[in-house]
Write an enzyme that holds these catalytic residues in place. Structure first.
Site, short mmCIF file in Angstrom:
data_model
loop_
_atom_site.label_atom_id
_atom_site.label_comp_id
_atom_site.label_asym_id
_atom_site.label_seq_id
_atom_site.Cartn_x
_atom_site.Cartn_y
_atom_site.Cartn_z
N GLY A 194 0.89 -1.17 0.03
CA GLY A 194 0.07 0.14 -0.02
C GLY A 194 0.88 1.30 -0.07
N ALA A 195 2.20 1.16 0.04
CA ALA A 195 3.01 2.22 0.09
C ALA A 195 3.11 3.01 -1.23
CB ALA A 195 4.51 2.15 0.45
N ASP A 323 10.67 4.08 -6.78
CA ASP A 323 10.08 2.77 -6.14
C ASP A 323 10.86 1.89 -6.41
OD1 ASP A 323 8.00 1.35 -5.82
OD2 ASP A 323 7.49 0.95 -7.83
N LYS A 350 14.62 -4.85 -7.52
CA LYS A 350 14.22 -4.39 -8.77
C LYS A 350 15.16 -3.37 -9.46
CE LYS A 350 10.31 -2.15 -8.34
NZ LYS A 350 8.91 -1.60 -7.71
N TRP A 413 8.43 -9.57 -8.44
CA TRP A 413 8.04 -10.67 -7.50
C TRP A 413 8.17 -12.09 -7.97
CZ3 TRP A 413 4.56 -14.20 -8.19
CH2 TRP A 413 3.36 -13.91 -9.35
N CYS A 621 -8.01 2.42 -13.27
CA CYS A 621 -8.52 1.20 -14.29
C CYS A 621 -7.30 0.42 -14.94
CB CYS A 621 -9.53 1.67 -15.14
SG CYS A 621 -10.97 2.78 -14.48
N CYS A 624 -5.58 -2.98 -13.33
CA CYS A 624 -5.95 -4.16 -13.56
C CYS A 624 -6.11 -4.48 -15.33
CB CYS A 624 -7.26 -4.51 -12.97
SG CYS A 624 -7.15 -4.63 -10.99
N HIS A 625 -6.59 -3.76 -15.87
CA HIS A 625 -7.23 -3.56 -17.39
C HIS A 625 -6.09 -3.40 -18.12
CE1 HIS A 625 -10.99 -4.96 -16.27
NE2 HIS A 625 -11.23 -3.93 -15.31
N MET A 664 -14.56 -7.86 -9.56
CA MET A 664 -14.46 -6.39 -10.14
C MET A 664 -15.17 -5.58 -9.00
SD MET A 664 -13.99 -4.42 -12.30
CE MET A 664 -14.87 -2.60 -12.51
#
Length: 806
Positions: A194-195, A323, A350, A413, A621, A624-625, A664
């Site tokens: 959540g960071a 990040d 990363k 990951w 959006c 996920c999409h 969803m």
């Protein structure tokens, strides 16, 4: 090359039983007792606390893997399935969707029980329904999970009934728990994510595995609550946040440091290792105006398993603002470095470097690049700190600049694996740049409040590639690499049978020779494979299990680079289990033709499309999409959804939560006008999809065709041949006249004169070697982007990959 041939001959001789194999099969590195404990089972994400993703079982080998067949399978519903299964008590346990747990008979695949974590009914935010669970844990008769909305649950492994259940989150800050819990020393270790969207203070919690009672909580950034056990860590952290972490009004200004994925455990040292994430906001000027390293962001922290007390830390990216995280898996092993035995922690985070750290003290040992890196030149050998490239900090600077790796990382990951047999770490590597700069006034930020503008997926030379790289941690050098399809490589498993298993975005499940990378076996699944496989043994028989299905990407990335492959959300997803002599098979499946829905009333409107695009990006959006609404398998590709052509249906799904139980989440914050603008953007993307796909495939086909010219091959090349005995280095000196190629290949053991010709962008040439018997050495190579690649054939001994640079 006579030297290479001689070594191949020696290797083949070692395989002859009359000569004895003990000396030939000696492991390259020490095999620790903990690494091979309980060899028949796979009870944890990385099999055990060392997180090696290595199976000591060796019934399936390089010699017989070609006989590997499907033993059983189970059909899954559409939904998140990029996860790693477990095996214990003769059962295979899996998690899919949002904390949906199933148990199967490990030999037959018979379903035994299932448990729904209830997340979809309870979830109060889209974040809690974004990524599904990537793994679960087993210990002492219980299966442990963390639901994506924060419940830690213990289930009876025999029945699936709840043994205990506790809630992990202390407040309403946006959080998501999708990493696998671990059970170390009788403690259930859990973190959260959540960071990227909140300055909430990061923490890791340990619960008693038997009762569910909280044992300790370790905070990863400073804050008001300071427990006695955290006092020393708090003192260390606060010095590195000189301007504090709060605004003048007392609200949280800076924080983050969530540890959502990476945990390891040394049972002898009684240390748990925590992989800590990025800060919020990304822009350090906003997060910590007074500067400082901002511990424990982007750090590996060791704590006592029983108390949670701080022991040591190592920070990868001081004052991180890209990040940069330490949340990829951390592998523990004993390796010999410069003649000395060292117990180490190894991580490919990363940021593009591979790190080797003393796991007892946190002392930095070494770090080298495994991918293209522009944010730092190197890691200082004395201090262990990165030597940043000038200008890499975007604060106060106009425009955007290249960042390699981008926020997806050189390694995400998907887990790496380590084999003590070869001494190599097998890493799924990505070459994915981004454009980054300071947040723009009036908008343009990656997300509100982040203080950074970023385009996370861009077309740059050398980008949109992925590899499986075998890395020697003792020498910090590449042993071999294989280019993979797409840009989202699957997790890896190594076995004592000399094999490395990995799934691919093209749906192939592949076994490779762990020493050379040569593909020895593959199985064509019916959808991409992202999660890592496992291996186990029942009644003396070895099995390999993997879960198929695309997913696990973040922030809409990892979609454009995979357009050549069908990653459809609704493609069949399965649990696949293989064994020597398996007799099962999958039902036939023919992918349907992708056709956008008919939309006769559509009329282009560029301004409205732009408004819809900003909503699609700004309201998450794309998470996920997919970037530009190009689906990557994590959720349906909306360009091909009939729902976008009907306003009422679209409203029911997006605003009212009509498909919440399917995964969803609802977005009630959309106004009716915004909803229609968003739908119009998707209708526009549907109209554009067929032409874009054709252009992409044409461009890909053209890129694969070699356009090398004869003179591109001339000169000296440092080449590496991936032979069965490991990488063999040589110098290839070529001369080209017209289309005639001549030259010499020289290695430590001798040289071979070669001759051949250039045709159709490739050079093919050969020569005679005489050791240990007369054979022909052949090369078939091309040159692209300054790199020589191709194959080397050593007479009857086989064909091996070859690569080289000038």
């Amino acid at each position: 090359m006579g030297g290479v041939t001689r070594k191949v001959w020696i290797t083949l001789a070692c395989l002859l039983p009359v000569l004895g194999t003990a000396s030939c099969n000696k492991p390259a590195q020490t095999i620790e007792t903990a690494m091979v404990a309980d060899p028949d089972e796979w009870p944890s994400w990385g099999r055990n606390g060392l997180e090696t993703h290595y199976s000591p079982v060796d019934e399936i080998t390089t010699d017989n893997v070609s006989d590997l067949k499907l033993a059983w399978h189970y059909d899954l519903e559409p939904g998140f399935s990029a996860s790693t299964p477990l095996m214990a008590e003769g059962k295979v346990f899996i998690t899919t969707g949002h904390s949906h747990i199933r148990a199967f008979d490990a030999v037959t695949g018979k379903p035994l029980w299932e448990y729904d974590g209830g997340t979809r009914e309870r979830a109060k935010s889209a974040l809690q329904m974004s990524w599904g669970s990537k793994g679960i844990a087993y210990d002492a008769g219980k299966v442990f999970l963390v639901t994506t909305d924060g419940y830690v649950v213990a289930l009876d492994a025999k029945t699936g009934k709840e043994a205990w259940k506790v809630y992990d989150y202390p407040d309403q800050a946006p959080r998501n728990s999708n990493g696998a819990p671990r059970v170390y020393g009788g403690k259930v270790i859990v973190g959260y994510g959540g960071a990227d969207i909140s300055p909430a203070r990061g923490f890791v919690t340990a619960y008693d595995a038997a009762t569910g009672k909280r044992a300790w909580r370790f905070y990863t950034t400073p804050g008001d609550e300071v427990t006695p056990i955290n006092a020393h860590a708090e003192e260390i952290m606060r010095k590195t946040w000189p301007s504090g972490w709060k605004n003048p009004d007392g609200t949280q200004r800076g924080g983050g440091g969530s540890a959502w994925n990476a945990f390891s455990y040394d049972p002898e040292l009684h240390l748990v290792y925590l992989g800590i994430g990025n800060g919020y906001p990304y822009n350090q000027t906003l997060r910590s105006p007074g500067g400082g390293d901002n511990l424990f962001l982007s750090s590996i922290v060791a704590v006592d398993v029983n108390t949670g007390a701080y022991k040591w830390h190592y920070q990868l990216c001081p004052a991180e603002q890209w990040d940069c995280t330490a949340t990829t898996d951390m592998t523990l092993a004993a390796i010999k470095i410069d003649g000395k035995d060292r117990k180490v922690l190894m991580q490919a985070p990363k940021n593009g470097f591979f790190y080797v750290i003393d796991r007892a003290t946190g002392q930095f040992i070494s770090a080298e690049k495994i991918a293209k890196v522009t944010w730092a030149d190197h890691i200082d050998k004395k201090t262990g700190r990165p030597v940043e490239n000038p200008g890499i900090r975007y604060n106060g600077k106009p425009g955007l600049f290249e960042l390699w790796p981008g926020p997806t990382g050189a390694h995400s990951w998907m887990p790496q694996a380590y084999s003590p047999q070869t001494g190599l770490v097998y890493i799924p590597v990505q070459e994915l740049p981004a454009l980054i700069g300071e947040g723009q006034k009036g908008g343009g930020e990656l997300a509100a409040g982040m203080g950074v503008t970023m385009i996370p997926e861009v077309e740059l030379p050398g980008g949109h590639k992925s590899y499986l790289k075998a890395w020697n941690p003792a020498t910090q050098s590449e042993a071999w690499k294989v280019e993979l399809p797409g840009t989202w490589p699957g997790g890896v498993m190594a076995t004592a049978g000399g094999l490395v298993f990995q799934g691919q975005i093209d749906g192939k499940f592949v076994a490779r020779d762990a020493r050379t990378g040569k593909e020895l076996w593959s199985y064509k699944a019916q959808s991409p494979i992202v999660g890592a496989p496992i291996s186990y043994r029942v009644n003396g028989k070895q099995y390999v299990t993997v879960i198929t299905g695309a997913g696990g990407q973040g922030a809409g990335m990892q979609t454009l680079g995979n357009q050549a492959y069908r990653t459809d959300y609704r493609f069949p997803r399965h649990v696949l289990t293989f064994a020597i002599g398996g007799t099962d098979s999958l039902p036939a499946f023919t992918p349907p033709v992708l056709t956008p829905p008919a939309d006769p009333d559509y009329k282009p409107d560029p301004k409205r499309t732009q408004v819809g695009f900003m909503l699609f990006a700004g309201r998450a959006c794309l998470v996920c999409h997919g970037w530009n609404a190009v689906g990557g398998g994590a959720a349906p590709d909306l360009r091909y959804s009939p729902a976008i052509t009907d306003a009422a249906t679209f409203r029911t799904i997006v605003k009212e939560g009509g498909l919440k139980l399917n995964g969803m989440p609802p977005f009630p914050q959309f106004t009716d006008t915004e909803l229609e603008d968003l739908r119009f953007y998707l209708r526009t993307r549907a109209q554009q999809a067929p032409g874009e796909q054709k252009a992409y495939m044409d461009r890909l086909k053209a890129a694969k065709a070699s356009n090398a010219k004869p003179q591109d091959f001339a000169g000296k090349w440092n080449i590496v041949i991936q032979s069965p005995v490991g990488p063999q280095k040589a110098v290839m000196d070529l001369k080209v006249q017209g289309n005639v190629v001549t030259g010499k290949v020289t290695a430590e053991q001798g040289s071979v004169d070669v001759a051949g010709a250039f045709a159709n962008g490739r050079a093919k040439f050969k020569g005679k070697a005489s050791m240990p018997m007369p054979i022909t050495i052949e090369y078939d190579v091309t040159v692209k982007d300054g790199e020589l690649t191709g194959e080397n054939t050593n007479g009857p001994f086989g064909t091996f990959p070859v690569s080289g640079t000038r």
